[in-house]
Design a protein around this motif. Structure first.
Motif, PDB file in Angstrom:
ATOM      1  N   VAL A  55       0.849  -1.191   0.000  1.00  0.00           N
ATOM      2  CA  VAL A  55       0.000   0.000   0.000  1.00  0.00           C
ATOM      3  C   VAL A  55       0.889   1.247   0.000  1.00  0.00           C
ATOM      4  O   VAL A  55       1.901   1.291   0.691  1.00  0.00           O
ATOM      5  N   CYS A  56       0.516   2.206  -0.828  1.00  0.00           N
ATOM      6  CA  CYS A  56       1.178   3.511  -0.787  1.00  0.00           C
ATOM      7  C   CYS A  56       0.279   4.432   0.027  1.00  0.00           C
ATOM      8  O   CYS A  56      -0.875   4.662  -0.339  1.00  0.00           O
ATOM      9  N   VAL A  57       0.810   4.903   1.159  1.00  0.00           N
ATOM     10  CA  VAL A  57       0.055   5.822   2.021  1.00  0.00           C
ATOM     11  C   VAL A  57       0.606   7.220   1.796  1.00  0.00           C
ATOM     12  O   VAL A  57       1.821   7.433   1.934  1.00  0.00           O
ATOM     13  N   THR A  58      -0.242   8.170   1.428  1.00  0.00           N
ATOM     14  CA  THR A  58       0.260   9.548   1.324  1.00  0.00           C
ATOM     15  C   THR A  58      -0.262  10.338   2.516  1.00  0.00           C
ATOM     16  O   THR A  58      -1.362  10.088   3.008  1.00  0.00           O
ATOM     17  N   SER A  59       0.547  11.302   2.985  1.00  0.00           N
ATOM     18  CA  SER A  59       0.273  11.892   4.285  1.00  0.00           C
ATOM     19  C   SER A  59       0.839  13.306   4.399  1.00  0.00           C
ATOM     20  O   SER A  59       1.943  13.563   3.931  1.00  0.00           O
ATOM     21  N   GLY A  60       0.059  14.195   5.001  1.00  0.00           N
ATOM     22  CA  GLY A  60       0.536  15.576   5.174  1.00  0.00           C
ATOM     23  C   GLY A  60       0.050  16.454   4.027  1.00  0.00           C
ATOM     24  O   GLY A  60      -0.530  15.970   3.056  1.00  0.00           O
ATOM     25  N   GLY A  61       0.295  17.742   4.148  1.00  0.00           N
ATOM     26  CA  GLY A  61      -0.185  18.683   3.122  1.00  0.00           C
ATOM     27  C   GLY A  61       0.914  19.048   2.138  1.00  0.00           C
ATOM     28  O   GLY A  61       2.096  19.084   2.493  1.00  0.00           O
ATOM     29  N   THR A  62       0.520  19.319   0.901  1.00  0.00           N
ATOM     30  CA  THR A  62       1.503  19.788  -0.078  1.00  0.00           C
ATOM     31  C   THR A  62       1.569  21.316  -0.017  1.00  0.00           C
ATOM     32  O   THR A  62       0.553  21.968   0.266  1.00  0.00           O
ATOM     33  N   ARG A  82      -3.123  11.013  10.518  1.00  0.00           N
ATOM     34  CA  ARG A  82      -3.921   9.918   9.918  1.00  0.00           C
ATOM     35  C   ARG A  82      -3.035   8.982   9.094  1.00  0.00           C
ATOM     36  O   ARG A  82      -3.117   7.769   9.220  1.00  0.00           O
ATOM     37  N   GLY A  83      -2.176   9.559   8.257  1.00  0.00           N
ATOM     38  CA  GLY A  83      -1.319   8.734   7.404  1.00  0.00           C
ATOM     39  C   GLY A  83      -0.321   7.939   8.232  1.00  0.00           C
ATOM     40  O   GLY A  83      -0.102   6.741   7.980  1.00  0.00           O
ATOM     41  N   ALA A  84       0.274   8.591   9.244  1.00  0.00           N
ATOM     42  CA  ALA A  84       1.305   7.923  10.055  1.00  0.00           C
ATOM     43  C   ALA A  84       0.684   6.778  10.858  1.00  0.00           C
ATOM     44  O   ALA A  84       1.213   5.655  10.884  1.00  0.00           O
ATOM     45  N   ALA A  85      -0.456   7.048  11.516  1.00  0.00           N
ATOM     46  CA  ALA A  85      -1.091   6.005  12.339  1.00  0.00           C
ATOM     47  C   ALA A  85      -1.582   4.866  11.444  1.00  0.00           C
ATOM     48  O   ALA A  85      -1.396   3.687  11.767  1.00  0.00           O
ATOM     49  N   SER A  86      -2.163   5.212  10.289  1.00  0.00           N
ATOM     50  CA  SER A  86      -2.679   4.170   9.387  1.00  0.00           C
ATOM     51  C   SER A  86      -1.529   3.284   8.894  1.00  0.00           C
ATOM     52  O   SER A  86      -1.694   2.070   8.733  1.00  0.00           O
ATOM     53  N   VAL A 100       4.544   8.091   1.761  1.00  0.00           N
ATOM     54  CA  VAL A 100       4.935   9.327   1.063  1.00  0.00           C
ATOM     55  C   VAL A 100       4.422  10.479   1.926  1.00  0.00           C
ATOM     56  O   VAL A 100       3.220  10.692   2.039  1.00  0.00           O
ATOM     57  N   TYR A 101       5.348  11.197   2.568  1.00  0.00           N
ATOM     58  CA  TYR A 101       4.934  12.118   3.631  1.00  0.00           C
ATOM     59  C   TYR A 101       5.550  13.504   3.481  1.00  0.00           C
ATOM     60  O   TYR A 101       6.623  13.664   2.909  1.00  0.00           O
ATOM     61  N   ARG A 102       4.842  14.465   4.004  1.00  0.00           N
ATOM     62  CA  ARG A 102       5.354  15.843   4.033  1.00  0.00           C
ATOM     63  C   ARG A 102       6.470  15.945   5.067  1.00  0.00           C
ATOM     64  O   ARG A 102       6.288  15.518   6.222  1.00  0.00           O
ATOM     65  N   ARG A 103       7.612  16.490   4.635  1.00  0.00           N
ATOM     66  CA  ARG A 103       8.725  16.700   5.565  1.00  0.00           C
ATOM     67  C   ARG A 103       8.233  17.419   6.819  1.00  0.00           C
ATOM     68  O   ARG A 103       7.509  18.419   6.704  1.00  0.00           O
ATOM     69  N   GLY A 104       8.605  16.906   7.984  1.00  0.00           N
ATOM     70  CA  GLY A 104       8.248  17.575   9.243  1.00  0.00           C
ATOM     71  C   GLY A 104       6.875  17.172   9.775  1.00  0.00           C
ATOM     72  O   GLY A 104       6.492  17.610  10.851  1.00  0.00           O
ATOM     73  N   THR A 183       2.892  -5.340  -9.480  1.00  0.00           N
ATOM     74  CA  THR A 183       2.219  -5.263  -8.179  1.00  0.00           C
ATOM     75  C   THR A 183       1.038  -4.320  -8.323  1.00  0.00           C
ATOM     76  O   THR A 183       1.221  -3.159  -8.670  1.00  0.00           O
ATOM     77  N   HIS A 184      -0.161  -4.802  -8.049  1.00  0.00           N
ATOM     78  CA  HIS A 184      -1.324  -3.939  -8.243  1.00  0.00           C
ATOM     79  C   HIS A 184      -1.545  -3.053  -7.034  1.00  0.00           C
ATOM     80  O   HIS A 184      -1.790  -1.867  -7.159  1.00  0.00           O
ATOM     81  N   GLY A 185      -1.422  -3.624  -5.864  1.00  0.00           N
ATOM     82  CA  GLY A 185      -1.380  -2.853  -4.639  1.00  0.00           C
ATOM     83  C   GLY A 185      -2.567  -1.951  -4.364  1.00  0.00           C
ATOM     84  O   GLY A 185      -3.621  -2.019  -5.006  1.00  0.00           O
ATOM     85  N   MET A 186      -2.349  -1.094  -3.374  1.00  0.00           N
ATOM     86  CA  MET A 186      -3.398  -0.195  -2.900  1.00  0.00           C
ATOM     87  C   MET A 186      -2.813   1.213  -2.767  1.00  0.00           C
ATOM     88  O   MET A 186      -1.629   1.371  -2.462  1.00  0.00           O
ATOM     89  N   PHE A 187      -3.635   2.212  -3.012  1.00  0.00           N
ATOM     90  CA  PHE A 187      -3.243   3.606  -2.743  1.00  0.00           C
ATOM     91  C   PHE A 187      -4.205   4.156  -1.705  1.00  0.00           C
ATOM     92  O   PHE A 187      -5.429   4.062  -1.890  1.00  0.00           O
ATOM     93  N   TYR A 188      -3.651   4.695  -0.630  1.00  0.00           N
ATOM     94  CA  TYR A 188      -4.449   5.251   0.475  1.00  0.00           C
ATOM     95  C   TYR A 188      -4.030   6.720   0.554  1.00  0.00           C
ATOM     96  O   TYR A 188      -2.986   7.060   1.110  1.00  0.00           O
ATOM     97  N   LEU A 189      -4.835   7.565  -0.101  1.00  0.00           N
ATOM     98  CA  LEU A 189      -4.375   8.927  -0.388  1.00  0.00           C
ATOM     99  C   LEU A 189      -4.919   9.910   0.639  1.00  0.00           C
ATOM    100  O   LEU A 189      -5.897  10.612   0.397  1.00  0.00           O
ATOM    101  N   ALA A 190      -4.254   9.925   1.806  1.00  0.00           N
ATOM    102  CA  ALA A 190      -4.720  10.783   2.905  1.00  0.00           C
ATOM    103  C   ALA A 190      -4.090  12.175   2.867  1.00  0.00           C
ATOM    104  O   ALA A 190      -4.498  13.055   3.629  1.00  0.00           O
ATOM    105  N   ALA A 191      -3.104  12.371   1.995  1.00  0.00           N
ATOM    106  CA  ALA A 191      -2.455  13.699   1.938  1.00  0.00           C
ATOM    107  C   ALA A 191      -3.463  14.759   1.503  1.00  0.00           C
ATOM    108  O   ALA A 191      -4.398  14.464   0.747  1.00  0.00           O
ATOM    109  N   ALA A 192      -3.266  15.960   1.985  1.00  0.00           N
ATOM    110  CA  ALA A 192      -4.113  17.089   1.577  1.00  0.00           C
ATOM    111  C   ALA A 192      -3.383  17.798   0.440  1.00  0.00           C
ATOM    112  O   ALA A 192      -2.333  18.420   0.645  1.00  0.00           O
TER     113      ALA A 192
END
Ligand code: PAZ
Length: 322
Positions: A55-62, A82-86, A100-104, A183-192
């Protein structure tokens, strides 16, 4: 807008011009190498008889820079919790996570550490070496143990971004590297993710001067990359996007539109005032409200449990693979 398989797609020229004008990723080669090693590790585990879901988890704001030598930028609301805990719950469920996370922003395995300053965690001993304070020892040990285990077992790869340009370039690399390895996988797009940006070539190079008077700036719409992800970059992935609104009256209608327009498998709708307590899980089959059991429990645990179950059902369908 073109209409492909019932989903609204952005103009190809808008997508091309976004990527053509984006400043190249500073460490693009390194990211590609890390992704390859990570995906190779997963392939080896799968060949040895234990298939690993990814799973690709995206997290934080751009951010949207306003100047090329950026002093000022527009930001998006998201702490990354949300992204970190998930991520932690997905790893616990046996998934390999590309985080995939926002620095900081919040990091996996740090979310349950006390919010104290970093320095509050440590003491100096008499011989001037450093030790963790007794009061924090249990949680710190658990965090280190869980984090190390995830990394050593090849179940966690962390890729940071700051700007909308970096975020979308990294998302494309992750998606294409997953597709390339089958790999088909999953995308969990929690980033804002920013909806508007200043194209690089029309951006001021130096700090915008206040002496010029009121700032008059035109922002371009970011092409709707969710549908590009679904149709081109990772057509066989299971995709979950989040929809955040401040007006609860339009939330569900926007979530339904995201399902329809971008071909998402699940849209998780949340309102700013209540997003920590409740979300609405929207699928083609209907809507389910997920409420946090109590203030000591994590909504993300319930959410990931439901998603693992929904993903399992999805991959049981004929013709769908991991
Ligand atoms: O990162 P966080 O825990 O502070 O907040 C999570 C969230 C509200 C950013 C996420 O649930 C979400 O809705 N992300 C998508 C936001 C959007 O509509 O762009």
């Amino acid at each position: 807008m073109d209409s492909i398989n019932g989903s609204e797609a952005p103009q190809e020229s808008d997508v091309k011009s976004f990527f053509d004008s984006a400043p190249p990723l500073r460490d693009g080669d390194l990211i590609c190498r890390k992704l390859k090693e990570f995906m190779d590790g997963i392939a080896r585990s799968s060949e040895s008889g234990s298939p690993v879901r990814v799973v690709c988890v995206t997290s934080g704001g751009t951010t949207v820079p306003l100047e090329q030598r950026c002093v000022r930028y527009i930001d998006n609301f998201s702490s990354g919790y949300r992204g970190a805990a998930s991520t932690e719950y997905f790893v616990k469920a046996g998934y390999a996570v590309i985080f995939v996370y926002r620095r900081g922003s919040c990091q996996p395995y740090c979310s349950y550490l006390p919010q104290d300053s970093f320095l509050e965690f440590f003491d100096l001993t008499e011989d001037s070496s450093i030790q963790v304070c007794q009061s924090h020892a249990t949680v710190v040990k658990k965090a280190i143990r869980d984090y190390r285990k995830a990394v050593d077992e090849g179940l966690l790869l962390k890729l940071p971004f700051t700007t909308i340009f970096e975020y979308l370039q990294i998302l494309k690399l992750v998606a294409t590297s997953m597709s390339c390895t089958g790999t088909h996988g999953m995308f969990y797009l929690a980033a804002a993710v920013s909806d508007f940006y200043v194209p690089w070539e029309s951006m001021a190079e130096h700090k915008i001067q206040s002496a010029v008077g009121p700032l008059d700036m035109r922002l371009t719409q970011v092409p709707k990359m969710l549908s590009v992800l679904r149709r081109e970059w990772a057509p066989s992935a299971f995709c979950i996007s989040f929809k955040l609104e401040t007006d609860p009256d339009i939330l569900l209608q926007k979530a339904d539109a995201a399902m329809r327009k971008y071909g998402m498998h699940v849209v998780i709708a949340n309102a700013l005032a209540t997003y920590k307590e409740e979300v609405i899980f929207v699928t083609k089959g209907g809507r389910t409200t997920v409420r946090r059991h109590n203030k000591d429990s994590d909504l993300e645990e319930q959410l990931t449990d439901l998603l693992v179950e929904t993903h399992s059902e999805y991959i049981k369908q004929p013709g769908v693979e991991l």
